[in-house]
Design an enzyme around this catalytic site. Structure first.
Site, mmCIF file in Angstrom:
data_model
loop_
_atom_site.group_PDB
_atom_site.id
_atom_site.type_symbol
_atom_site.label_atom_id
_atom_site.label_comp_id
_atom_site.label_asym_id
_atom_site.label_seq_id
_atom_site.Cartn_x
_atom_site.Cartn_y
_atom_site.Cartn_z
ATOM 1 N N HIS A 96 0.870 -1.193 0.000
ATOM 2 C CA HIS A 96 0.000 0.000 0.000
ATOM 3 C C HIS A 96 0.902 1.238 0.000
ATOM 4 O O HIS A 96 1.475 1.589 1.038
ATOM 5 C CB HIS A 96 -0.910 -0.073 1.242
ATOM 6 C CG HIS A 96 -2.137 0.787 1.153
ATOM 7 N ND1 HIS A 96 -3.331 0.421 1.732
ATOM 8 C CD2 HIS A 96 -2.335 1.990 0.576
ATOM 9 C CE1 HIS A 96 -4.232 1.381 1.499
ATOM 10 N NE2 HIS A 96 -3.645 2.344 0.817
ATOM 11 N N VAL A 97 0.991 1.850 -1.156
ATOM 12 C CA VAL A 97 1.939 2.957 -1.352
ATOM 13 C C VAL A 97 1.617 4.126 -0.402
ATOM 14 O O VAL A 97 0.450 4.374 -0.088
ATOM 15 C CB VAL A 97 1.932 3.413 -2.840
ATOM 16 C CG1 VAL A 97 0.619 4.071 -3.236
ATOM 17 C CG2 VAL A 97 3.107 4.323 -3.147
ATOM 18 N N HIS A 98 2.651 4.824 0.062
ATOM 19 C CA HIS A 98 2.454 5.944 0.983
ATOM 20 C C HIS A 98 3.641 6.892 0.898
ATOM 21 O O HIS A 98 4.746 6.484 0.572
ATOM 22 C CB HIS A 98 2.275 5.437 2.423
ATOM 23 C CG HIS A 98 3.340 4.500 2.880
ATOM 24 N ND1 HIS A 98 3.390 3.178 2.486
ATOM 25 C CD2 HIS A 98 4.411 4.687 3.690
ATOM 26 C CE1 HIS A 98 4.438 2.593 3.049
ATOM 27 N NE2 HIS A 98 5.083 3.489 3.771
ATOM 28 N N ILE A 99 3.367 8.161 1.210
ATOM 29 C CA ILE A 99 4.400 9.201 1.158
ATOM 30 C C ILE A 99 4.747 9.621 2.583
ATOM 31 O O ILE A 99 3.860 9.940 3.377
ATOM 32 C CB ILE A 99 3.908 10.427 0.354
ATOM 33 C CG1 ILE A 99 3.664 10.009 -1.097
ATOM 34 C CG2 ILE A 99 4.914 11.575 0.436
ATOM 35 C CD1 ILE A 99 3.024 11.088 -1.948
#
Ligand SMILES: [Zn+2]
Length: 142
Positions: A96-99
């Protein structure tokens, strides 16, 4: 992990500070420094390419708002902002991509390294949560 947090009611237990239209802001459970925030799309996607342009735009907008809020609360000298995409890049939650948005002060890393990898934080996660969430909600009212 992010999807589990989304299923819970927002509070110090799930650490979600703000829910937008397509993405949300959550505190990192293992912060590098006080105020270490993550901006995450609602969609469970491993990479930015799997998101639509509106979601990518909201991620950047929320990351920018995080910086404004952190600047107000912690008066950092600088920020690290970025994403580790894929396990080999060091992603903590590779599915789950995140910044990451991390406030920085001069020599903070050296200070922590000197203390033997112990992450010394001047306040509890719950305190950080309440401050960041409070700033997001007062921005909504304006
Ligand atoms: Zn997910």
């Amino acid at each position: 992990m992010f999807c589990n947090a989304l299923a819970k009611e927002d509070g110090a237990a799930n650490l979600i500070a703000f829910r937008g239209q397509l993405a949300f802001v959550i505190l990192n459970l293992y912060p590098y420094s006080s105020g270490h925030l993550l901006v995450v799309p609602f969609k469970h996607a491993a990479t930015l390419e799997e998101l639509d342009p509106a979601t990518r735009a909201e991620l950047m907008e929320l990351a920018t708002q995080c910086m404004s809020i952190l600047r107000k609360i912690y008066k950092p000298q600088a920020f690290n902002m970025g994403a580790n995409i894929g396990e080999a890049a060091g992603a903590g939650v590779p599915g789950h991509v995140h910044i990451h948005v991390v406030p920085r002060w001069g020599a903070d890393t050296n200070f922590m390294t000197a203390l033997g990898e112990t992450r010394v934080l001047p306040e509890t996660l719950e305190d950080t949560y309440l401050r960041v969430r409070g700033e997001f909600s007062s921005r909504q009212k304006n």
